[in-house]
Write an enzyme that holds these catalytic residues in place. Structure first.
Site, PDB file in Angstrom:
ATOM      1  CD  GLN A   1     -26.656 -13.738  -1.909  1.00 52.75           C
ATOM      2  OE1 GLN A   1     -27.575 -14.443  -2.243  1.00 52.75           O
ATOM      3  NE2 GLN A   1     -25.620 -14.263  -1.772  1.00 52.75           N
TER       4      GLN A   1
ATOM      5  CG  PHE B   1     -30.375 -17.663   2.635  1.00 58.66           C
ATOM      6  CD1 PHE B   1     -29.944 -17.713   3.802  1.00 58.66           C
ATOM      7  CD2 PHE B   1     -31.870 -17.055   2.576  1.00 58.66           C
ATOM      8  CE1 PHE B   1     -30.404 -17.390   4.902  1.00 58.66           C
ATOM      9  CE2 PHE B   1     -32.341 -16.665   3.905  1.00 58.66           C
ATOM     10  CZ  PHE B   1     -31.588 -16.784   4.940  1.00 58.66           C
TER      11      PHE B   1
ATOM     12  CD  GLU C   1     -23.592 -16.185  -5.404  1.00 62.85           C
ATOM     13  OE1 GLU C   1     -23.639 -17.016  -4.357  1.00 62.85           O
ATOM     14  OE2 GLU C   1     -22.489 -15.968  -6.186  1.00 62.85           O
TER      15      GLU C   1
ATOM     16  NE  ARG D   1     -17.340 -23.538  -2.544  1.00 63.45           N
ATOM     17  CZ  ARG D   1     -16.592 -23.278  -1.972  1.00 63.45           C
ATOM     18  NH1 ARG D   1     -16.504 -23.893  -0.635  1.00 63.45           N
ATOM     19  NH2 ARG D   1     -15.551 -22.281  -1.893  1.00 63.45           N
TER      20      ARG D   1
ATOM     21  NE  ARG E   1     -26.238 -20.126   5.627  1.00 57.74           N
ATOM     22  CZ  ARG E   1     -26.713 -19.690   6.739  1.00 57.74           C
ATOM     23  NH1 ARG E   1     -28.115 -19.817   6.916  1.00 57.74           N
ATOM     24  NH2 ARG E   1     -26.042 -19.282   7.809  1.00 57.74           N
TER      25      ARG E   1
ATOM     26  CB  THR F   1     -13.203 -22.732  -6.952  1.00 54.66           C
ATOM     27  OG1 THR F   1     -14.545 -22.743  -7.318  1.00 54.66           O
ATOM     28  CG2 THR F   1     -13.490 -23.788  -5.296  1.00 54.66           C
TER      29      THR F   1
ATOM     30  CB  ALA G   1     -17.464 -17.917  -1.777  1.00 55.23           C
TER      31      ALA G   1
ATOM     32  CD  GLU H   1     -21.166 -20.493   1.125  1.00 56.02           C
ATOM     33  OE1 GLU H   1     -19.894 -20.228   1.230  1.00 56.02           O
ATOM     34  OE2 GLU H   1     -21.351 -21.018   0.096  1.00 56.02           O
TER      35      GLU H   1
HETATM   36  N1  MTE Z   1     -27.277 -15.290   6.994  1.00 53.07           N
HETATM   37  C1  MTE Z   1     -28.462 -14.659   6.768  1.00 53.07           C
HETATM   38  N2  MTE Z   1     -29.171 -13.997   7.980  1.00 53.07           N
HETATM   39  N3  MTE Z   1     -29.041 -14.203   5.568  1.00 53.07           N
HETATM   40  C2  MTE Z   1     -28.518 -14.720   4.425  1.00 53.07           C
HETATM   41  O1  MTE Z   1     -28.777 -14.674   3.469  1.00 53.07           O
HETATM   42  N4  MTE Z   1     -26.604 -15.994   3.551  1.00 53.07           N
HETATM   43  C3  MTE Z   1     -25.528 -17.027   3.584  1.00 53.07           C
HETATM   44  C4  MTE Z   1     -24.641 -16.465   4.858  1.00 53.07           C
HETATM   45  N5  MTE Z   1     -25.416 -16.375   5.919  1.00 53.07           N
HETATM   46  C5  MTE Z   1     -27.210 -15.567   4.659  1.00 53.07           C
HETATM   47  C6  MTE Z   1     -26.816 -15.823   5.707  1.00 53.07           C
HETATM   48  C7  MTE Z   1     -24.632 -17.248   2.648  1.00 53.07           C
HETATM   49  S1  MTE Z   1     -25.091 -18.240   1.214  1.00 53.07           S
HETATM   50  C8  MTE Z   1     -23.331 -16.836   2.436  1.00 53.07           C
HETATM   51  S2  MTE Z   1     -22.325 -16.852   1.112  1.00 53.07           S
HETATM   52  C9  MTE Z   1     -23.048 -15.931   3.441  1.00 53.07           C
HETATM   53  O2  MTE Z   1     -24.056 -15.708   4.767  1.00 53.07           O
HETATM   54  C10 MTE Z   1     -22.678 -14.340   2.851  1.00 53.07           C
HETATM   55  O3  MTE Z   1     -22.195 -13.549   3.799  1.00 53.07           O
HETATM   56  P1  MTE Z   1     -20.730 -13.399   4.471  1.00 53.07           P
HETATM   57  O4  MTE Z   1     -19.794 -13.897   3.478  1.00 53.07           O
HETATM   58  O5  MTE Z   1     -20.523 -12.057   4.580  1.00 53.07           O
HETATM   59  O6  MTE Z   1     -20.733 -14.392   5.547  1.00 53.07           O
HETATM   60  C1  QUE Z   2     -18.066 -20.563  -3.990  1.00 55.25           C
HETATM   61  C2  QUE Z   2     -18.876 -19.605  -4.365  1.00 55.25           C
HETATM   62  C3  QUE Z   2     -18.945 -18.898  -5.814  1.00 55.25           C
HETATM   63  C4  QUE Z   2     -17.967 -19.475  -6.551  1.00 55.25           C
HETATM   64  C5  QUE Z   2     -16.959 -20.322  -6.346  1.00 55.25           C
HETATM   65  C6  QUE Z   2     -17.244 -20.927  -5.048  1.00 55.25           C
HETATM   66  C7  QUE Z   2     -19.767 -18.048  -6.208  1.00 55.25           C
HETATM   67  C8  QUE Z   2     -19.844 -17.399  -7.492  1.00 55.25           C
HETATM   68  C9  QUE Z   2     -18.883 -17.895  -8.382  1.00 55.25           C
HETATM   69  C10 QUE Z   2     -18.712 -17.536  -9.455  1.00 55.25           C
HETATM   70  C11 QUE Z   2     -17.870 -17.997 -10.321  1.00 55.25           C
HETATM   71  C12 QUE Z   2     -17.494 -17.359 -11.662  1.00 55.25           C
HETATM   72  C13 QUE Z   2     -17.950 -16.228 -12.073  1.00 55.25           C
HETATM   73  C14 QUE Z   2     -18.816 -15.507 -11.255  1.00 55.25           C
HETATM   74  C15 QUE Z   2     -19.109 -16.173  -9.943  1.00 55.25           C
HETATM   75  O1  QUE Z   2     -17.935 -18.962  -7.991  1.00 55.25           O
HETATM   76  O2  QUE Z   2     -20.923 -17.522  -5.162  1.00 55.25           O
HETATM   77  O3  QUE Z   2     -19.329 -14.492 -11.771  1.00 55.25           O
HETATM   78  O4  QUE Z   2     -17.585 -15.669 -13.412  1.00 55.25           O
HETATM   79  O5  QUE Z   2     -20.518 -16.321  -7.944  1.00 55.25           O
HETATM   80  O6  QUE Z   2     -16.074 -21.815  -4.724  1.00 55.25           O
HETATM   81  O7  QUE Z   2     -19.884 -19.003  -3.611  1.00 55.25           O
HETATM   82 MO1  MOS Z   3     -23.513 -18.072  -0.689  1.00 56.54          MO
HETATM   83  S1  MOS Z   3     -24.365 -19.569  -1.734  1.00 56.54           S
HETATM   84  O1  MOS Z   3     -22.122 -18.428  -1.590  1.00 56.54           O
HETATM   85  O2  MOS Z   3     -24.285 -16.731  -1.348  1.00 56.54           O
END
Ligand code: MTE
Ligand code: QUE
Ligand code: MOS
Length: 765
Positions: free
Chosen positions: A207, A238, A242, A320, A352, A452, A521, A722
């Protein structure tokens, strides 16, 4: 930027359009990393990992590994010359343990061989001499030892202690919320292909292509420009891809560099579950004071999470959690203490909801406990605490809830789900049924949209128009099944007034759009949609100027629609105008860039506006339990979810359904267990139960809430990735309701497995 008006009647956005890969998914024709035709001389890798939770490595003898059939190279920490640390934010995540292991399953060395089987067999032949050290394995133990990986943070508003002292009623308690394995269908995988001058191309299921690029460059001692990461799609991420994709990519790259040959590393399911981080489990203490109407006067929370052996993203995740411990409720006097526990277990990571679901569980549990104490319907207590619209509408972190649609959304769902009549029917059923008990619960969701970490709220895109009028679209987001690519393509097709099939989405590449944020996010479509729109708009404006000159009308009289460009009664086909632009030496390629507005957040004080807006939703679950066996069944689920003005209702419905089911799995059947030696005992589908098609509620009624995003998000839509996961919380509370009907109020931890249901009932016998 806004010189041209939006098309009056959208042609492509807001339409229920199938996922661009839908038919390829079901035909097995969609290419994942492991499906890419294998390059000549490809080697396969495997990781050798620690069999101890916490130990010094006294000696590491890899001779038998190196001598095993088919083995071409073996690497350990001592072989790394540039860097061995791939911590994403703070250091603490070595590629290979160097003298010290801090969890059972931690990577110690890697091997490359001619075939997958040879690599995996060889990885078991290492002779490691350990000296065991005391291991902290649980949150309770970490709290007792004050073992924290990051400093404790406290979010405070008003005077919770005074409010508690003055409240007419008070409840205290503790409960646990379990973790969760991502169980993406495609496991972690990367293929590293060496190029000339030491350059490296990484095909990765990630991701966060930019982070993979940067970390591969770091461990190879190369500048970022020497590494390209490419991602066509993931078979689910999901949050688990990341930061956790990096070690797989780095190991492949290190072995590729060592051997000069391409290397693929694909973890098998057991290794994937043992080696990589999961959702944080939490231990939650609450102390709440309230009145006879159920309205909270003051509340204190202690949120302790199991971060594992390194910081990873735990700072943002626990932040969060704190920011969602209010959920939809105004908490005048509140103190939230957030302990980030260090344990000798795998480092937990994004999943997620990113801590939000765990924070929300805290306040929803309290709502339910208050209702049971007062003998009220939990829904009445929830409503009594909802944020207001003009007052009682500021969050504990100082952000005004400007678009509070929760009371309206919940009222609509309450009516459409026939909540009141079903509550009466459930109560009646329970009066006459000794061995089967039913439960019903309605829970709301409010989820803050934005990273954030403010700097991550940016995105870039690159749009090319070719001379036949076809369009190639690149942006920084990654496709993991969530439908991001089709949404962004819809935006570009809309902007240029062409059919969706004129727009080709290509694999995400760090060579095309640099310095990207993770697709996370839930902000993928918000950020990349706007960036792609900006790029397409730049091209449209250039084309409009040309058409205006030809037609003798002002540029703002030019419209792009149905593959045609018109103005002043004249019309030209889009490809013809593009060709004319080429001959007129007009650039047909553009970049676009976007940053989220209105964010104003002070990390040090935990005050300000961390989120652009909120996404809302609510769900009602009805369940039955068997008092003698603990067996549970979900009878019916009604959902109403807010996607703003949906960019693509078909995709969004899928996200809502899938998110709900994943949340339900987290809180019902998915249970992670470690033994006393810190070994994960649930590392395969045989011992870890995710929901399947047969677990989807038989009566499942899902609807999208009607209403625009009041903020200028892409086409007034809202992020959807999410938030729906947290709709699963109503299943937990329906089960809690049924348990209470059988046995009265008891501590009830998540996941609510049949075993837990039975034990909770037995506890009150
Ligand atoms: N939906 C599918 N089918 N597969 C995934 O891995 N990841 C979820 C959500 N929906 C996911 C999913 C998560 S954790 C996030 S943050 C968002 O998709 C990321 O995609 P978006 O920001 O484009 O919605
Ligand atoms: C939600 C998220 C993420 C987040 C903050 C949110 C996330 C993420 C990071 C993050 C923070 C600091 C970093 C970095 C990533 O923050 O997915 O590389 O230096 O990776 O509120 O989903
Ligand atoms: Mo989704 S947990 O922000 O990849």
């Amino acid at each position: 930027m806004n010189a041209l008006p939006e098309p009056a009647i959208p042609e492509t956005v807001h339409r229920a359009i199938a996922h661009d890969s839908a038919d390829k998914h079901v035909r097995g024709a969609a290419l994942y990393v492991d499906d890419i035709p294998e390059p000549r001389d490809l080697l396969h890798a495997a990781i050798g990992w620690s069999s101890r939770a916490h130990a010094r490595i006294l000696s590491l003898d890899l001779a038998a590994v190196a001598a095993a059939p088919g083995v071409v190279a073996v690497l350990a920490a001592r072989d790394l010359t540039a860097s061995n640390d791939i911590g994403p934010v703070l250091p603490g995540d070595p590629v290979f343990a160097d003298g010290l292991v801090e969890y059972h399953g931690q990577s110690i060395f890697a091997v490359a061989a001619d075939c997958v089987g040879a690599a995996r067999r060889a990885a078991r032949l290492a002779r490691v001499e350990y000296q065991d050290l005391p291991a902290v394995l649980t949150i309770e133990q970490a709290l007792a030892d004050e073992s924290y990986i990051l400093p404790t943070r406290i979010l405070r508003r008003g005077d919770a202690a005074a409010a508690l002292a003055g409240a007419s009623r008070r409840l205290k308690g503790r409960f646990g919320v379990g973790g969760q394995d991502h169980f993406y269908l495609e496991g972690q995988v990367a293929m590293a292909v060496p190029g000339e001058d030491g350059d490296m191309l990484i095909h990765s299921s990630t991701q966060h292509p930019t982070e993979v690029q940067h970390l591969v460059a770091k461990v190879l001692g190369l500048p970022d420009h020497a590494v390209v990461t490419e991602v066509r799609r993931m078979g689910g991420g999901f949050g688990g891809k990341e930061t956790q994709a990096a070690i797989v990519a780095c190991v492949a790259a290190l072995l590729a560099r060592r051997t000069g040959r391409p290397v693929k590393l694909r973890l098998d399911r057991d290794d994937d579950m043992i080696l990589t981080g999961k959702r944080h489990d939490f231990l939650i203490d609450y102390d709440v004071g309230f009145g006879a109407d159920g309205r909270i006067a003051g509340v204190e929370f202690m949120l302790a999470s199991r971060c594992g052996m390194s910081p990873d993203l735990s700072a943002s995740i626990n932040d969060r959690a704190m920011f969602h411990a209010d959920n939809c409720y105004f908490l005048q006097n509140v103190t939230i203490v957030s302990h980030r526990c260090k344990t000798h277990t795998v480092s937990n990571t994004a999943f997620r909801g990113f801590g939000g679901p765990q924070g929300m569980m805290a306040i929803e549990y309290v709502m339910d406990e208050i209702a049971r104490d007062l003998g009220l319907d939990p829904l009445e207590v929830r409503k009594a605490n909802f944020y207001g619209t003009t007052e009682r509408n500021v969050t504990p972190y100082g952000m005004t809830v400007e678009d509070n649609i929760i009371p309206a959304l919940v009222a609509e769902l309450e009516a459409s789900s026939d909540y009141a009549a079903r509550r009466a029917a459930v109560d009646e059923f329970n009066r006459t049924s000794p061995w089967l008990k039913k439960g019903l619960a309605l829970t709301p969701v409010k989820f803050g949209i934005s990273f954030t970490a403010k700097h991550l709220n940016q995105a870039g895109a690159l749009v090319h128009v070719y001379t036949d009028g076809s369009i190639q679209l690149n942006h920084g987001g990654t496709e993991m099944g969530q439908g991001l690519f089709v949404k962004v393509a819809q935006v570009v097709a809309e902007e240029l007034g062409v059919a969706l099939d004129r727009v080709k989405l290509t694999a995400t590449s760090t060579a095309k759009v640099p310095n990207t944020s993770p697709t996370a996010a839930s902000s993928g479509a918000d950020l990349n949609g706007k960036a792609a729109q900006a790029a397409a708009r730049t091209i449209r404006e250039r084309l409009a100027d040309l058409a205006a000159a030809r037609f003798g009308v002002p540029a703002d009289a030019i419209t792009f629609r149905d593959g045609q460009v018109s103005g002043g009664g004249q019309v030209i086909a889009f490809p013809d105008l593009v060709k004319a632009a080429y001959f007129a030496r007009i650039q047909l390629s553009a970049t676009g860039f976007y940053t989220t507005p209105r964010l104003d957040w002070n990390e040090a004080t935990h005050q300000g506006r961390p989120f652009f807006y909120f996404a809302y939703g609510a769900s009602v679950s009805e369940v039955a339990i068997d008092v003698l066996t603990g067996e549970t069944k979900i009878l019916r689920v009604d959902i109403l979810h807010d996607c703003g003005r949906s960019l693509n209702p078909a995709i969004d419905l899928g996200q809502v359904e899938g998110g709900f089911v994943q949340g339900m799995g987290w809180l019902t059947t998915e249970e992670l267990a470690w033994d006393a030696a810190g070994r994960l005992t649930t590392h395969a589908p045989s011992t870890y139960k995710i929901p399947t098609a047969s677990d989807v509620p038989r009566d499942f009624r899902v609807a999208l809430y009607r209403g625009d995003n009041r903020e200028d998000a892409i086409y007034r839509s809202k992020a959807v990735g999410e938030p729906p996961l947290m709709l699963g919380i109503s299943v937990f509370h329906a089960l809690k309701d049924a348990v209470a009907a059988a046995a009265g109020p008891v501590r009830f931890d998540a996941p609510a497995t049949p075993e837990r249901v039975l034990l909770a009932i037995e506890a009150n016998r």
